[in-house]
Design a protein around this motif. Structure first.
Motif, short mmCIF file in Angstrom:
data_model
loop_
_atom_site.label_atom_id
_atom_site.label_comp_id
_atom_site.label_asym_id
_atom_site.label_seq_id
_atom_site.Cartn_x
_atom_site.Cartn_y
_atom_site.Cartn_z
N SER A 35 26.81 95.73 -69.95
CA SER A 35 27.95 96.69 -70.26
C SER A 35 29.06 96.00 -69.99
N GLU A 36 29.04 95.22 -68.57
CA GLU A 36 30.40 94.68 -68.37
C GLU A 36 30.82 93.40 -69.23
N PHE A 37 29.93 92.81 -69.85
CA PHE A 37 30.17 91.83 -70.83
C PHE A 37 30.67 92.25 -72.20
N CYS A 38 30.03 93.49 -72.57
CA CYS A 38 30.63 94.15 -73.68
C CYS A 38 31.84 94.64 -73.23
N LEU A 39 32.35 95.30 -72.31
CA LEU A 39 33.61 96.02 -72.24
C LEU A 39 34.53 94.87 -72.08
N LEU A 40 34.35 93.56 -71.48
CA LEU A 40 35.25 92.53 -71.69
C LEU A 40 35.53 91.95 -73.06
N THR A 41 34.58 92.13 -73.94
CA THR A 41 34.69 91.76 -75.09
C THR A 41 35.84 92.80 -75.92
N VAL A 42 35.50 93.99 -75.68
CA VAL A 42 36.23 95.05 -76.22
C VAL A 42 37.83 94.75 -75.60
N MET A 43 37.83 94.39 -74.44
CA MET A 43 39.22 94.10 -73.95
C MET A 43 39.98 92.97 -74.44
#
Length: 313
Positions: free
Chosen positions: A105-113
Motif C-alpha cells: 500500500s505504501e508503494f502504491c501511495l508513493l506512486t499516487v503522490m
C-alpha cells in the motif's frame, strides 16, 4: 499446515546484556515514529489550509507508517523485555499478511503522490479537475485495495505448506523467506508468486513513478528563472528521497533467490525497511515545508491557549 501450531521468533540477539539496550533503543525509535506521524496526521486534520490532495496523501502515508511499524516493533519490544518468543502459527501469518499489505500500500501511495506532483507541475491549470476530492478518494482507496488484496495469495499458500523442520524463525518477526526456509514442502509456488507479483507490483509502480519524474524534471528544466526551478523541485524533493530509500531497501531484501538469502543481512535491511522510512518520513516532509510549519505553529498556539484556559478555570 503440517504439524506446527506455533513458531519461536529468535529475535535480533541472544546475548542477555544486549536485551535492555536494544529495548530502550527501539522503544525510543518507536515513540519517535508514532509521535512524528501522529503530529503530521493531526496538523493536517485540524488545519483547513492543508486540506489539499498532497497533504491528504501525506496524511494517509502517516497512517500506513504508524500501522506498518506497529505491526512489528511492539512485538519485538515485548520479546526483548519478557524473553517470550513464542508466536502462534495464525498469529505469524497475520503479522506477515499485514506486513506485506501495508508495504504494498505504501508503494502504491508513493506512486499516487508522484502522479499528484506530475499534475501540479506539468498540468497546473487542470489540477483542480484531475485531483478533485472524488478522484483523490478513489486513488487512496485503490492503494489500500491493491495492497491488501495482492497479499492474500501469500497467506493462502503458506498455510498449505508443511513445517516439519525447526520451528525457530531466525528473524525478529514473521517474514516471508525465513518462513519458507522452515518448510519441508515444495515452496516453488510461493517463490513464483513472490517474484511474479512482487516484480509486477514493484516494476509497475517504479515505471509510473519514473515516467512522472521524467515529465516533472523536463518541465522544471524549461522554467527560465532559477528561483522558479528551485521552488518547483522543492515540491517533489521530499517525495523523491522517500521513494529512493524505500526502493533501495526493498530490492536489497527480496529481489533475489532464496538460495542466496542471508538471514543476518535480511535482519539488517528489514530493520531499515521497517524503521528508517517511517522514522524519516515526518522529518523529510515537514522540516523544510513552510506551509506545514505555519499550520503546526498555529495548532500549537491553539493547544497552548486551551490548556491555559483550562488551568485558569
Amino acid at each position: 499446515m503440517g504439524n506446527v501450531s506455533d513458531f519461536i521468533i529468535q529475535g535480533l540477539s541472544d546475548t542477555p546484556e544486549l536485551q535492555l539496550p536494544l529495548f530502550v533503543l527501539f522503544l525510543i525509535i518507536y515513540l519517535f515514529i508514532i509521535i512524528g506521524n501522529l503530529t503530521i496526521f493531526s496538523v493536517i486534520l485540524f488545519s483547513s489550509d492543508l486540506h489539499t490532495p498532497m497533504y491528504k496523501f501525506l496524511q494517509n502515508l502517516s497512517i500506513i507508517d504508524i500501522s506498518f511499524t506497529s505491526n512489528t516493533l511492539p512485538a519485538l519490544l515485548h520479546r526483548l523485555i519478557t524473553q517470550q518468543k513464542k508466536i502462534s502459527f495464525f498469529g505469524c501469518l497475520t503479522q506477515l499478511y499485514f506486513y506485506v499489505s501495508l508495504g504494498c500500500s505504501e508503494f502504491c501511495l508513493l506512486t499516487v503522490m508522484s502522479y499528484d506532483r506530475y499534475v501540479a507541475i506539468c498540468d497546473p491549470l487542470h489540477y483542480i479537475i484531475r485531483m478533485s476530492e472524488k478522484h483523490c478518494a478513489w486513488l487512496i482507496s485503490t492503494t489500500y485495495c491493491v495492497g491488501f488484496v495482492s497479499s492474500v495469495g501469500y497467506v493462502v499458500l503458506l498455510h498449505k505448506l508443511s513445517y516439519c523442520a525447526s520451528h525457530v524463525i531466525d528473524h525478529f518477526f514473521c517474514d516471508l523467506i525465513p518462513l519458507l526456509k522452515l518448510s519441508c514442502s515444495d515452496t516453488f509456488n510461493v517463490e513464483i508468486l513472490t517474484y511474479v507479483s512482487g516484480t509486477l507490483l514493484t516494476l509497475s509502480n517504479f515505471l509510473l513513478t519514473l515516467i512522472s519524474y521524467i515529465y516533472i524534471i523536463s518541465t522544471i528544466l524549461k522554467i527560465q528563472s532559477t528561483h522558479g526551478r528551485q521552488k518547483a523541485f522543492s515540491t517533489c524533493a521530499s517525495h523523491l528521497t522517500c521513494v529512493i530509500i524505500l526502493y533501495m531497501t526493498l530490492l536489497s531484501l527480496y529481489m533475489k533467490p532464496t538460495t542466496s538469502y542471508s538471514l543476518d543481512r535480511a535482519k539488517f535491511f528489514s530493520l531499515l525497511y521497517s524503521v528508517l522510512v517511517p522514522l524519516l518520513n515526518p522529518l523529510i516532509y515537514t522540516l523544510k515545508n513552510k506551509e506545514f510549519l505555519i499550520a503546526f505553529n498555529k495548532l500549537r498556539q491553539t493547544v497552548k491557549y486551551f490548556i491555559s484556559r483550562v488551568k485558569t478555570n
